[in-house]
Design a protein around this motif. Sequence first.
Motif, PDB file in Angstrom:
ATOM      1  N   LEU A 173     124.183  56.634 -18.672  1.00  0.00           N
ATOM      2  CA  LEU A 173     124.518  57.977 -19.238  1.00  0.00           C
ATOM      3  C   LEU A 173     123.369  58.193 -20.145  1.00  0.00           C
ATOM      4  O   LEU A 173     123.310  59.569 -20.165  1.00  0.00           O
ATOM      5  CB  LEU A 173     125.738  57.816 -19.920  1.00  0.00           C
ATOM      6  CG  LEU A 173     127.089  57.601 -19.481  1.00  0.00           C
ATOM      7  CD1 LEU A 173     128.202  57.686 -20.348  1.00  0.00           C
ATOM      8  CD2 LEU A 173     127.492  58.160 -18.163  1.00  0.00           C
ATOM      9  N   GLY A 174     122.701  57.518 -20.953  1.00  0.00           N
ATOM     10  CA  GLY A 174     121.526  57.842 -21.888  1.00  0.00           C
ATOM     11  C   GLY A 174     120.744  56.653 -21.887  1.00  0.00           C
ATOM     12  O   GLY A 174     121.192  55.600 -21.691  1.00  0.00           O
ATOM     13  N   TRP A 175     119.493  56.932 -22.355  1.00  0.00           N
ATOM     14  CA  TRP A 175     118.697  55.750 -22.323  1.00  0.00           C
ATOM     15  C   TRP A 175     117.514  56.178 -23.359  1.00  0.00           C
ATOM     16  O   TRP A 175     117.287  57.117 -23.563  1.00  0.00           O
ATOM     17  CB  TRP A 175     118.022  55.467 -20.875  1.00  0.00           C
ATOM     18  CG  TRP A 175     117.669  56.595 -20.183  1.00  0.00           C
ATOM     19  CD1 TRP A 175     116.091  57.045 -20.281  1.00  0.00           C
ATOM     20  CD2 TRP A 175     118.148  57.422 -19.521  1.00  0.00           C
ATOM     21  NE1 TRP A 175     116.047  58.277 -19.399  1.00  0.00           N
ATOM     22  CE2 TRP A 175     117.287  58.576 -19.086  1.00  0.00           C
ATOM     23  CE3 TRP A 175     119.600  57.758 -19.136  1.00  0.00           C
ATOM     24  CZ2 TRP A 175     117.780  59.402 -18.139  1.00  0.00           C
ATOM     25  CZ3 TRP A 175     119.941  58.524 -18.398  1.00  0.00           C
ATOM     26  CH2 TRP A 175     118.985  59.413 -17.762  1.00  0.00           C
ATOM     27  N   ALA A 176     116.731  55.000 -23.908  1.00  0.00           N
ATOM     28  CA  ALA A 176     115.697  55.299 -24.945  1.00  0.00           C
ATOM     29  C   ALA A 176     114.802  54.099 -24.454  1.00  0.00           C
ATOM     30  O   ALA A 176     115.309  52.850 -24.651  1.00  0.00           O
ATOM     31  CB  ALA A 176     115.838  55.384 -26.190  1.00  0.00           C
ATOM     32  N   GLY A 177     113.369  54.313 -24.643  1.00  0.00           N
ATOM     33  CA  GLY A 177     112.379  53.285 -24.544  1.00  0.00           C
ATOM     34  C   GLY A 177     112.102  52.730 -23.188  1.00  0.00           C
ATOM     35  O   GLY A 177     111.457  51.750 -22.991  1.00  0.00           O
ATOM     36  N   ILE A 178     112.820  53.306 -22.153  1.00  0.00           N
ATOM     37  CA  ILE A 178     112.626  52.970 -20.815  1.00  0.00           C
ATOM     38  C   ILE A 178     112.848  54.317 -19.900  1.00  0.00           C
ATOM     39  O   ILE A 178     113.364  55.059 -20.193  1.00  0.00           O
ATOM     40  CB  ILE A 178     113.575  51.889 -20.240  1.00  0.00           C
ATOM     41  CG1 ILE A 178     113.432  51.459 -19.059  1.00  0.00           C
ATOM     42  CG2 ILE A 178     115.123  52.383 -20.418  1.00  0.00           C
ATOM     43  CD1 ILE A 178     114.204  50.043 -18.406  1.00  0.00           C
ATOM     44  N   ALA A 179     111.832  54.418 -19.056  1.00  0.00           N
ATOM     45  CA  ALA A 179     112.029  55.668 -18.045  1.00  0.00           C
ATOM     46  C   ALA A 179     113.191  55.274 -17.143  1.00  0.00           C
ATOM     47  O   ALA A 179     113.613  54.095 -16.754  1.00  0.00           O
ATOM     48  CB  ALA A 179     110.903  55.459 -16.945  1.00  0.00           C
ATOM     49  N   ALA A 180     113.851  56.324 -16.778  1.00  0.00           N
ATOM     50  CA  ALA A 180     115.104  56.112 -16.056  1.00  0.00           C
ATOM     51  C   ALA A 180     114.853  55.728 -14.716  1.00  0.00           C
ATOM     52  O   ALA A 180     115.696  54.924 -14.008  1.00  0.00           O
ATOM     53  CB  ALA A 180     116.088  57.508 -16.060  1.00  0.00           C
ATOM     54  N   ALA A 181     113.761  56.300 -14.052  1.00  0.00           N
ATOM     55  CA  ALA A 181     113.393  55.970 -12.589  1.00  0.00           C
ATOM     56  C   ALA A 181     112.090  55.413 -12.287  1.00  0.00           C
ATOM     57  O   ALA A 181     111.170  55.598 -13.237  1.00  0.00           O
ATOM     58  CB  ALA A 181     113.709  57.308 -11.548  1.00  0.00           C
ATOM     59  N   ARG A 182     111.888  54.423 -11.393  1.00  0.00           N
ATOM     60  CA  ARG A 182     110.602  54.031 -10.958  1.00  0.00           C
ATOM     61  C   ARG A 182     110.307  54.627  -9.912  1.00  0.00           C
ATOM     62  O   ARG A 182     111.161  54.658  -8.621  1.00  0.00           O
ATOM     63  CB  ARG A 182     110.904  52.334 -10.839  1.00  0.00           C
ATOM     64  CG  ARG A 182     109.719  51.800 -10.568  1.00  0.00           C
ATOM     65  CD  ARG A 182     109.648  50.130 -10.849  1.00  0.00           C
ATOM     66  NE  ARG A 182     110.717  49.451 -10.362  1.00  0.00           N
ATOM     67  CZ  ARG A 182     111.188  48.389 -10.483  1.00  0.00           C
ATOM     68  NH1 ARG A 182     110.264  47.160 -11.389  1.00  0.00           N
ATOM     69  NH2 ARG A 182     112.091  47.674  -9.855  1.00  0.00           N
ATOM     70  N   ASP A 183     109.052  55.358  -9.769  1.00  0.00           N
ATOM     71  CA  ASP A 183     108.607  56.196  -8.535  1.00  0.00           C
ATOM     72  C   ASP A 183     107.796  55.652  -7.785  1.00  0.00           C
ATOM     73  O   ASP A 183     106.666  55.302  -8.240  1.00  0.00           O
ATOM     74  CB  ASP A 183     108.231  57.459  -9.474  1.00  0.00           C
ATOM     75  CG  ASP A 183     108.059  58.739  -8.560  1.00  0.00           C
ATOM     76  OD1 ASP A 183     108.289  58.294  -7.038  1.00  0.00           O
ATOM     77  OD2 ASP A 183     108.119  59.837  -8.893  1.00  0.00           O
TER      78      ASP A 183
END
Length: 267
Positions: A173-183
């Motif tokens: 739902l939410g995050w900090a210190g990490i990117a949500a997606a690896r592209d």
Amino acid sequence: MEVFAIDGLPEIRPGDDLARAIHERARLAPDDVLCIASTIVSKAEGRQADLADFEPSDRARDIADRIGALTDEEKDPRFAEAVLSESEELALDLPILLAVTRFGHVTVNAGIDRSNVPDADLLLLPEDPTASAERIRAGLARAMDVPVGDGPAVIVTDTSGRPFRQGQRGVALGWAGIAAARDWRGEHDRDGREMGVTVEAVVDELSAAANLVTGEGDGGTPVAVVRGFDFGDHAGHDELFRRAEGDLIRQALAEWDYAAADDAEES
């Protein structure tokens, strides 16, 4: 990579310092990723509510009446009002309430929970799960006496169903210190072909892994530590929630008439 639950957390109450409670019960490493169930984040943030807090609108009464008629069960319009109050919009209001939350997550009943809520009727999702993750991450860094940027990453998780599949799995739902997606777009496969569409939702994958060890029932282990995850040398971004203008499923739902489809199936 290692994933393990943190044992011994107490029942979380409004105002509790989640970061300190976690730090006191786990020896954390700076590159750990903490996956924290939204239930305890909501409890710490005082997101409990009673049905009596919600005065049903005409729309809520209509929704409750129509779903009740369909299921042959009496539905409480106050619950429908709670869902409406927590939603940006409803992608569906029959046969279920599929809500778009104010922070972009699409889920049944706006993620409102009735399980493991000892002091109220309902538990609402955090208002801004990414802001919650940022606060917890900052609190962990203070407890560990390291700069915030050097502390563990934090993901606020929930369980959610999936289109086209049975069962639930953990999602972010939410995050900090990490990117949500690896592209992976622009990188190449083993045959040298350039990849043009692959974007890996790593925060969802880590949330699902955490869910395997935290469980769904009365285990009392709402926090998991992911240790040894390597994001790798990839581009990353935070566009996890699909925008409405590019969401073909949501566009189709907006045009779908459940009652008409049900009548056609019966005929």
